[in-house]
Design an enzyme around this catalytic site. Structure first.
Site, PDB file in Angstrom:
ATOM      1  N   SER A   3      -9.850  -1.124   7.098  1.00  0.00           N
ATOM      2  CA  SER A   3      -9.529  -0.992   5.906  1.00  0.00           C
ATOM      3  C   SER A   3      -8.833  -2.237   5.338  1.00  0.00           C
ATOM      4  O   SER A   3      -8.496  -2.034   4.111  1.00  0.00           O
ATOM      5  CB  SER A   3      -8.471   0.452   5.801  1.00  0.00           C
ATOM      6  N   LYS A  49       0.863  -1.056   0.070  1.00  0.00           N
ATOM      7  CA  LYS A  49      -0.106   0.110  -0.068  1.00  0.00           C
ATOM      8  C   LYS A  49       0.930   1.207   0.164  1.00  0.00           C
ATOM      9  O   LYS A  49       2.018   1.234   0.709  1.00  0.00           O
ATOM     10  CB  LYS A  49      -0.839  -0.036   1.301  1.00  0.00           C
ATOM     11  N   SER A 100      -9.918   1.456   3.210  1.00  0.00           N
ATOM     12  CA  SER A 100      -9.120   2.347   2.402  1.00  0.00           C
ATOM     13  C   SER A 100      -8.029   1.695   1.477  1.00  0.00           C
ATOM     14  O   SER A 100      -7.239   2.417   0.515  1.00  0.00           O
ATOM     15  CB  SER A 100      -8.357   3.426   3.114  1.00  0.00           C
TER      16      SER A 100
END
Length: 467
Positions: free
Chosen positions: A179, A82, A155
């Site tokens: 998330s 990420k 997210s």
């Protein structure tokens, strides 16, 4: 031998093939890079593909394997991270144009540990702005590869899309209110939110530091175990990391769940959820019983007021995190993150104190409840995967956020580890999902239970048809 296409084989099967000399890391890496090039223009999961860096890592992995040296199950396996994990080989934006072009002079600890384990890092994965709920208006939202008309979560959106679509064998995500778990739920993946402090956050951009967790997202519990093995452990550069021994997560994966006590609170886990979610939960309970587990009634501690306080508690920490750039560069921020920060700036100290007390009371009560069982089972979301149209409607109904956070936020507040895994499908063909929740530092048991469940079911083998 796994008969699925190479890009949908498990991380561990790919690792085995590499060690056996049946393929090479360069060959596997080139297949995935070609797949990303062919398909990700539509799905938008990568914010940065580090092609040359990945190929150099693959060649080094192959050289080591040819000399009889393996660094473990991640050696030579392509994964991605990420884009809130700092890297020296690619910019880190954390979904925020205010960070555009930022190059770190150090890697996040988790990136260093992945590279030490021999992993090949394909690139940086897209995410919502600052790891909050929505993407900055200038950044495309990744699409759900199972059905682009459905939500991809939040997210760790790029992590969910890329791992589900076969653009990497596993990825790193982060979880502050759900998330890791939301994208795993919507994309049919397995994800582990570790105990808070089990995995270092050094070099990882914060949303709300006391709630933030970093963990693996993969296509099976066993694959999550391999990634966790590489990234877990004390880090003196992160003052919040836990100085606790890291067990061999791989050693007990096949031990099964016979006589394991699984707690179920029917009022929490089975009431107030959509029919497909309830049916999938009941089927999962039956599966665990057939595997020899003991189902025990438990009572979830009061959580409603704490969940309702999540936005407030997140907002005050987020406002603190952004003091260097907000409000000085407020014009570069998207509207949702601005709203969160402004709420944090306007929050009274007495309200934060109340939220903190609620958190302490809940966390202590949860650990006391979990002391009477080994793990607890609950859904990941009260619904199946929402459509994008439904999510637009939800955005106009503030109380819906609390309903979505019902099964995720409590365990960010408590720092408890949870394993998310698919457990069925709704009538629309999209996945349902559940969590196995455990006491602090019980990741080995959660992974063992997840492997047992996935050995008896096939929900984790559901893949997008993108060919």
């Amino acid at each position: 031998m796994d008969t699925r296409p190479l890009h949908y084989q498990s991380l561990l099967e790919t690792s085995r093939a590499l060690r056996a000399g049946e393929t090479s890391s360069r060959a596997v890496t080139e297949v995935l890079l070609a797949r990303i090039s062919d398909l990700d223009g539509r799905f938008k999961s990568y914010i940065q593909v580090t092609r040359e860096h990945a190929l150099a890592q693959a060649d080094a992995a192959d050289t080591a394997l040819a000399q009889g040296r393996s660094r473990g199950p991640l050696h030579g396996v392509p994964i991605a991270v990420k884009d809130l994990c700092c890297t020296t080989f690619a910019p880190t934006m954390a979904g925020m144009p205010v960070n555009d072009g930022f190059m770190s002079d150090h890697n996040a600890t988790v990136v260093d540990r992945l590279e030490t384990a021999g992993a090949v890092i394909l690139g940086k994965l897209s995410m919502t702005e600052g790891a909050y709920t929505s993407h900055h208006p200038s950044i495309p939202t990744p699409l759900n590869p199972l059905n682009p008309d459905y939500w991809v979560g939040s997210s760790s959106t790029g992590s969910g899309t890329a791992t589900s679509a076969g653009f990497c064998y596993a990825s790193l995500g982060s979880d502050t209110g759900g998330s890791i778990r939301f994208p795993c739920a919507t994309c049919g993946l397995t994800g582990l939110k570790p105990t808070w402090g089990r995995v270092s956050r050094h070099g990882v951009f914060d949303l709300a530091p006391s709630l933030d967790h970093v963990g693996p997202m993969a296509r099976s519990a066993a694959d999550c175990a391999a990634v966790l093995q590489a990234i877990a452990g004390y880090d003196p550069r992160d003052p919040t990391s836990l100085d606790a021994p890291v067990p061999d997560y791989m050693a007990s994966l096949s031990d099964g769940v016979r006589d394991i006590r699984i707690g179920i609170d029917p009022a929490y886990a089975l009431h107030g959820v959509d029919a497909p979610v309830k049916a999938a939960m009941e089927a999962a309970i039956d599966t665990f019983e057939r595997l020899g587990a003991r189902i025990v009634d438990v009572t979830m501690p009061p959580y409603e007021d704490l969940v309702a306080a999540w936005i407030m508690m997140c907002s005050v920490e987020t406002a603190h995190v952004h003091t260097d750039t907000y409000p000085a560069r407020a014009g570069e921020y998207g509207p949702d993150l601005v709203q969160l920060i402004e709420e944090g700036l306007a929050t009274r100290g007495v309200d934060v104190a109340r939220g903190h007390i609620l958190r302490l009371e809940f966390s202590q009560a949860l650990e006391a409840m979990l002391a009477g069982v080994d793990v607890m089972l609950c859904p990941t979301m009260p619904t199946g995967t929402p459509s994008l149209a439904q999510m637009e409607t939800y955005g106009e109904e503030p109380e819906v956020l609390n309903a979505i956070l019902r099964y995720t936020a409590p365990f960010d507040f408590s720092g408890s580890p949870t394993l998310t895994l698919p457990n069925g499908v709704s009538d629309d063909g999209m996945p349902t999902s559940m969590q196995i929740v455990g006491p602090l530092l019980s990741e080995a048991l959660l992974l063992r239970a997840g492997v047992a469940y996935q050995s008896a079911t096939g929900w984790h083998c559901m893949h997008p048809d993108l060919e």
